[in-house]
Design a protein around this motif. Structure first.
Motif, PDB file in Angstrom:
ATOM      1  N   ILE A   1     -15.012 -16.418  21.199  1.00  0.00           N
ATOM      2  CA  ILE A   1     -13.583 -16.235  20.469  1.00  0.00           C
ATOM      3  C   ILE A   1     -13.464 -14.980  20.506  1.00  0.00           C
TER       4      ILE A   1
ATOM      5  N   TYR B   1      -8.643 -19.269  25.347  1.00  0.00           N
ATOM      6  CA  TYR B   1      -9.139 -18.822  24.005  1.00  0.00           C
ATOM      7  C   TYR B   1      -8.517 -19.950  23.129  1.00  0.00           C
TER       8      TYR B   1
ATOM      9  N   GLN C   1     -10.835 -23.022  23.340  1.00  0.00           N
ATOM     10  CA  GLN C   1     -11.920 -22.930  22.471  1.00  0.00           C
ATOM     11  C   GLN C   1     -11.844 -22.982  21.070  1.00  0.00           C
ATOM     12  N   MET C   2     -10.556 -22.621  20.488  1.00  0.00           N
ATOM     13  CA  MET C   2      -9.942 -22.883  19.057  1.00  0.00           C
ATOM     14  C   MET C   2     -10.001 -24.289  18.753  1.00  0.00           C
TER      15      MET C   2
END
Length: 318
Positions: A241, A307, A310-311
């Motif tokens: 992240i 991103y 991944q969150m």
């Protein structure tokens, strides 16, 4: 005599269909991020739409003064950009700078975070306060400070290096050589990015179970083996992240280059952000600058999508 509660567990027989219960998707991360997404859409929707429309037009200075609508040119702006060797050199330069600066920042940020776990609590608090001050300095101010430090006539860096016996660094220009100039810019960006990385990774290190590291030490593992096989795998989602965020921030480099080169960056110091600004407002090629900005956004969409993914994955795991 007490009654015995007997429970019969039925096991599937050979040939019986096995029913698999599908896990319902967790929509909580999406619901939690929805307010921020709505706010960002409200702030960015119109500028992005206007930039996209402008990239298909031929907006000139006369259209601004006369208030007339610019003519449509279709994909001519994109064709001119994508066939321009200068544009691709700028893309390559921006990509190389992003990879180098992010790699150095993440490695040094992790090193500082590991150091913070080994010092006493007062020293750790002092380090965090100092890094917060660094992080709070605006980019414009920090760029001006670095510009003065490497000044050819009054720079403190040249003065200190010139004190070394046998070294003549008086009136040395760091930006005459693009490699040295980019080394200064990279140092500035890394210096400003370490506080965020170090503080974030230090918070992640507090979640590493001490029992695992102690057990590894008892089994004979050294510090490097413990870091490689225990600490880094646990911190992997967090490292991904912060690395992705650093890529997004560094890829849009503008202020540092613009300030240290006195608002007139040479061709060797152009990034995608400065190149788009120079084309739009330096040459009054507003549509061309908009097309460059659109391409920049498209290049960053993959990183931003990674991103966001991944969150959501971390949200599902939690």
């Amino acid at each position: 005599m007490q009654a015995v509660d007997e429970r019969v567990v039925q096991t599937p027989r050979l040939g019986d269909p096995i029913r698999v219960r599908r896990r319902r998707p967790n929509r909580m991360p999406l619901l939690l991020t929805m307010p921020a997404l709505v706010l960002l859409a409200g702030l960015l929707a119109y500028p992005l739409a206007r930039m996209l429309v402008l990239s298909f037009q031929d907006m000139q200075l006369r259209n601004l003064f006369a208030g007339t609508s610019p003519p449509w040119v279709g994909f001519e702006n994109y064709k001119e950009i994508l066939t321009d060797g200068v544009f691709w050199s700028v893309v390559r330069r921006t990509a190389i700078f992003t990879v180098v600066s992010v790699a150095i920042s993440v490695v040094l940020g992790m090193a500082v975070a590991l150091l913070m776990r080994r010092v006493s609590k007062p020293v750790r608090l002092a380090m965090m306060v100092a890094m917060m001050f660094v992080w709070a300095i605006p980019q414009l101010v920090s760029a001006q400070i670095f510009k003065w430090m490497v000044d050819a006539d009054f720079g403190v860096v040249n003065y200190m290096i010139d004190q070394i016996p046998g070294v003549d660094f008086a009136n040395h220009s760091w930006f005459a050589d693009p490699i040295q100039g980019w080394a200064v810019i990279t140092t500035l960006v890394v210096w400003a990015g370490i506080p965020f990385l170090a503080i974030t990774l230090n918070a992640g290190l507090t979640q590493v179970p001490r029992e695992l590291t102690e057990a590894a030490t008892v089994d004979g593992a050294g510090p490097w083996q413990t870091l490689r096989h225990i600490t880094l795998p646990i911190l992997r989602p967090l490292i991904i992240i912060v690395t992705t965020l650093s890529v997004i921030w560094n890829f849009g480099l503008f202020t540092q280059v613009w300030v240290v080169r006195d608002s007139k960056p040479e061709q060797e110091y152009q990034t995608l952000a400065t190149y788009a600004f120079t084309q739009a407002f330096g040459r009054n090629e507003y549509s061309l600058g908009s097309a460059i900005s659109v391409i920049t956004v498209l290049l960053m969409l993959g990183v931003m999508a990674f991103y966001v993914r991944q969150m959501f994955m971390i949200g599902d795991v939690d």
